[in-house]
Enzyme design. Structure first.
Site, mmCIF file in Angstrom:
data_model
loop_
_atom_site.group_PDB
_atom_site.id
_atom_site.type_symbol
_atom_site.label_atom_id
_atom_site.label_comp_id
_atom_site.label_asym_id
_atom_site.label_seq_id
_atom_site.Cartn_x
_atom_site.Cartn_y
_atom_site.Cartn_z
ATOM 1 N N HIS A 1 38.663 45.230 32.039
ATOM 2 C CA HIS A 1 37.550 47.017 32.140
ATOM 3 C C HIS A 1 38.778 47.611 31.697
ATOM 4 O O HIS A 1 39.397 47.628 31.059
ATOM 5 C CB HIS A 1 38.174 46.682 33.772
ATOM 6 C CG HIS A 1 36.874 45.953 34.235
ATOM 7 N ND1 HIS A 1 37.006 45.524 35.854
ATOM 8 C CD2 HIS A 1 34.907 46.233 33.853
ATOM 9 C CE1 HIS A 1 36.145 45.638 36.005
ATOM 10 N NE2 HIS A 1 35.211 45.523 35.475
ATOM 11 N N LYS B 1 42.423 47.451 28.985
ATOM 12 C CA LYS B 1 41.873 47.230 27.676
ATOM 13 C C LYS B 1 43.317 47.082 27.152
ATOM 14 O O LYS B 1 43.739 46.013 25.462
ATOM 15 C CB LYS B 1 41.153 48.041 26.946
ATOM 16 C CG LYS B 1 39.513 47.749 27.238
ATOM 17 C CD LYS B 1 38.682 48.568 26.675
ATOM 18 C CE LYS B 1 37.211 48.413 27.659
ATOM 19 N NZ LYS B 1 36.661 47.540 27.904
ATOM 20 N N THR C 1 32.662 41.718 25.368
ATOM 21 C CA THR C 1 31.607 42.424 25.952
ATOM 22 C C THR C 1 31.612 44.166 25.135
ATOM 23 O O THR C 1 32.824 43.703 24.912
ATOM 24 C CB THR C 1 31.345 42.295 27.314
ATOM 25 O OG1 THR C 1 32.306 42.460 27.755
ATOM 26 C CG2 THR C 1 30.356 40.726 27.705
ATOM 27 N N GLY C 2 30.882 44.434 24.858
ATOM 28 C CA GLY C 2 31.201 46.120 24.389
ATOM 29 C C GLY C 2 32.339 46.102 23.617
ATOM 30 O O GLY C 2 33.356 45.572 22.185
ATOM 31 N N THR C 3 33.079 46.819 23.682
ATOM 32 C CA THR C 3 33.821 47.655 23.277
ATOM 33 C C THR C 3 35.525 46.860 23.156
ATOM 34 O O THR C 3 35.838 46.724 22.060
ATOM 35 C CB THR C 3 35.045 49.261 23.583
ATOM 36 O OG1 THR C 3 33.788 49.591 24.558
ATOM 37 C CG2 THR C 3 35.568 49.597 23.362
ATOM 38 N N THR C 4 35.551 45.745 24.213
ATOM 39 C CA THR C 4 35.931 45.002 24.434
ATOM 40 C C THR C 4 36.412 43.691 23.473
ATOM 41 O O THR C 4 37.086 43.036 22.592
ATOM 42 C CB THR C 4 36.420 43.820 25.183
ATOM 43 O OG1 THR C 4 36.892 45.108 26.635
ATOM 44 C CG2 THR C 4 38.163 42.685 25.983
ATOM 45 N N SER D 1 28.227 46.470 25.458
ATOM 46 C CA SER D 1 29.235 46.305 27.202
ATOM 47 C C SER D 1 28.616 46.440 28.674
ATOM 48 O O SER D 1 27.529 45.751 28.865
ATOM 49 C CB SER D 1 28.944 47.703 27.530
ATOM 50 O OG SER D 1 29.399 48.573 28.298
ATOM 51 N N GLY D 2 29.777 45.832 29.000
ATOM 52 C CA GLY D 2 28.648 45.585 30.428
ATOM 53 C C GLY D 2 28.067 46.184 31.291
ATOM 54 O O GLY D 2 27.657 45.242 31.895
ATOM 55 N N ASP E 1 28.022 41.623 30.900
ATOM 56 C CA ASP E 1 27.848 41.029 31.762
ATOM 57 C C ASP E 1 27.079 39.554 31.975
ATOM 58 O O ASP E 1 27.060 38.520 32.268
ATOM 59 C CB ASP E 1 28.681 41.611 33.358
ATOM 60 C CG ASP E 1 29.712 42.213 33.155
ATOM 61 O OD1 ASP E 1 30.145 41.886 32.244
ATOM 62 O OD2 ASP E 1 30.259 43.111 33.922
ATOM 63 N N ASP F 1 39.472 45.445 37.072
ATOM 64 C CA ASP F 1 40.788 46.345 37.677
ATOM 65 C C ASP F 1 40.319 46.627 39.448
ATOM 66 O O ASP F 1 38.977 46.581 38.989
ATOM 67 C CB ASP F 1 40.159 47.665 36.378
ATOM 68 C CG ASP F 1 41.121 48.824 37.145
ATOM 69 O OD1 ASP F 1 41.663 48.794 38.628
ATOM 70 O OD2 ASP F 1 41.155 50.255 36.432
ATOM 71 N N HIS G 1 28.797 49.413 37.426
ATOM 72 C CA HIS G 1 28.525 47.432 37.397
ATOM 73 C C HIS G 1 29.169 45.870 38.626
ATOM 74 O O HIS G 1 28.963 45.444 38.279
ATOM 75 C CB HIS G 1 28.515 46.832 35.871
ATOM 76 C CG HIS G 1 29.307 47.026 35.395
ATOM 77 N ND1 HIS G 1 29.851 47.548 34.841
ATOM 78 C CD2 HIS G 1 29.951 45.581 34.840
ATOM 79 C CE1 HIS G 1 31.410 47.770 34.750
ATOM 80 N NE2 HIS G 1 31.327 46.297 34.768
ATOM 81 N N ASP H 1 27.318 43.075 38.421
ATOM 82 C CA ASP H 1 27.526 41.955 37.880
ATOM 83 C C ASP H 1 28.484 41.456 37.111
ATOM 84 O O ASP H 1 28.357 40.201 36.955
ATOM 85 C CB ASP H 1 27.073 43.478 36.096
ATOM 86 C CG ASP H 1 25.857 43.518 36.347
ATOM 87 O OD1 ASP H 1 24.464 43.304 36.860
ATOM 88 O OD2 ASP H 1 25.413 45.002 35.741
ATOM 89 N N ARG I 1 30.884 34.151 39.611
ATOM 90 C CA ARG I 1 30.183 33.459 40.660
ATOM 91 C C ARG I 1 29.817 32.617 39.493
ATOM 92 O O ARG I 1 30.019 31.127 40.252
ATOM 93 C CB ARG I 1 28.839 34.268 41.460
ATOM 94 C CG ARG I 1 28.218 32.564 42.333
ATOM 95 C CD ARG I 1 27.257 34.054 42.809
ATOM 96 N NE ARG I 1 26.120 32.673 43.167
ATOM 97 C CZ ARG I 1 24.987 32.315 42.826
ATOM 98 N NH1 ARG I 1 25.121 32.402 41.833
ATOM 99 N NH2 ARG I 1 24.095 30.982 43.707
#
Length: 161
Positions: free
Chosen positions: A16, A20, A42-45, A72-73, A78, A98, A105, A108, A114
């Site tokens: 999150h 990051k 995912t995304g920016t990460t 991105s999540g 996600d 976080d 989201h 998600d 899960r």
């Protein structure tokens, strides 16, 4: 489905926004271990992981690993990652989430966590747990996780009356 995790793992890295920086510090510290595996972010990460690992590999004359970047999540990343877990394409998830910030989201995120549990995927939600996973003797070995048999759930009869 009882797939063997190969020596070269497929590791998902997610963080999150407020985590990051922690993730990039962890990736920079563990770049040599991570560079031996395939990475998904995912995304920016994913972008930051790719840049951080590449920089460390260049500094140390090493070959950077493949980094697959998802959406991105909040835009479906996600869910993409959850789908990859269901398809047996992910061996481990490092997800620095976080706990103090509401996420748009959140459903998600819960679904991803899960699915990680459902498919018995080693999952770290903080740096300490990630340190334990990456330092495990199993990290660079083949491993056969035990997956619970859910066939009874799939084949159950449903009374429609």
């Amino acid at each position: 489905m009882t797939e063997i995790m190969k020596k070269k793992k497929r590791i998902a890295l997610v963080a999150h926004d407020n985590r990051k920086k922690d993730m990039m510090e962890w990736v920079a510290y563990n770049w040599n271990e991570l560079a031996q595996h395939s990475l998904v972010g995912t995304g920016t990460t994913g972008k930051l992981v790719e840049e951080t690992i590449k920089q460390k590999c260049v500094e140390n004359d090493a070959v950077p690993p493949e980094v697959t970047r998802l959406k991105s999540g909040p835009l479906g990343g996600d869910q993409q990652l959850g789908s990859m877990i269901c398809e047996g394409l992910i061996d481990m998830v490092i997800f620095f989430w976080d706990p103090m910030q509401p996420q748009p989201h959140d459903v998600d995120v819960k679904a991803l966590l899960r699915i990680s549990v459902l498919y018995n995927i080693p999952t770290a939600s903080n740096r300490s747990t990630a340190d334990f996973l990456i330092s495990s003797e199993l990290f660079h070995k083949e491993y056969k996780p035990r997956i619970k048999d859910y066939s009874g759930y799939i084949t159950r009869s449903i009374d429609m009356e």
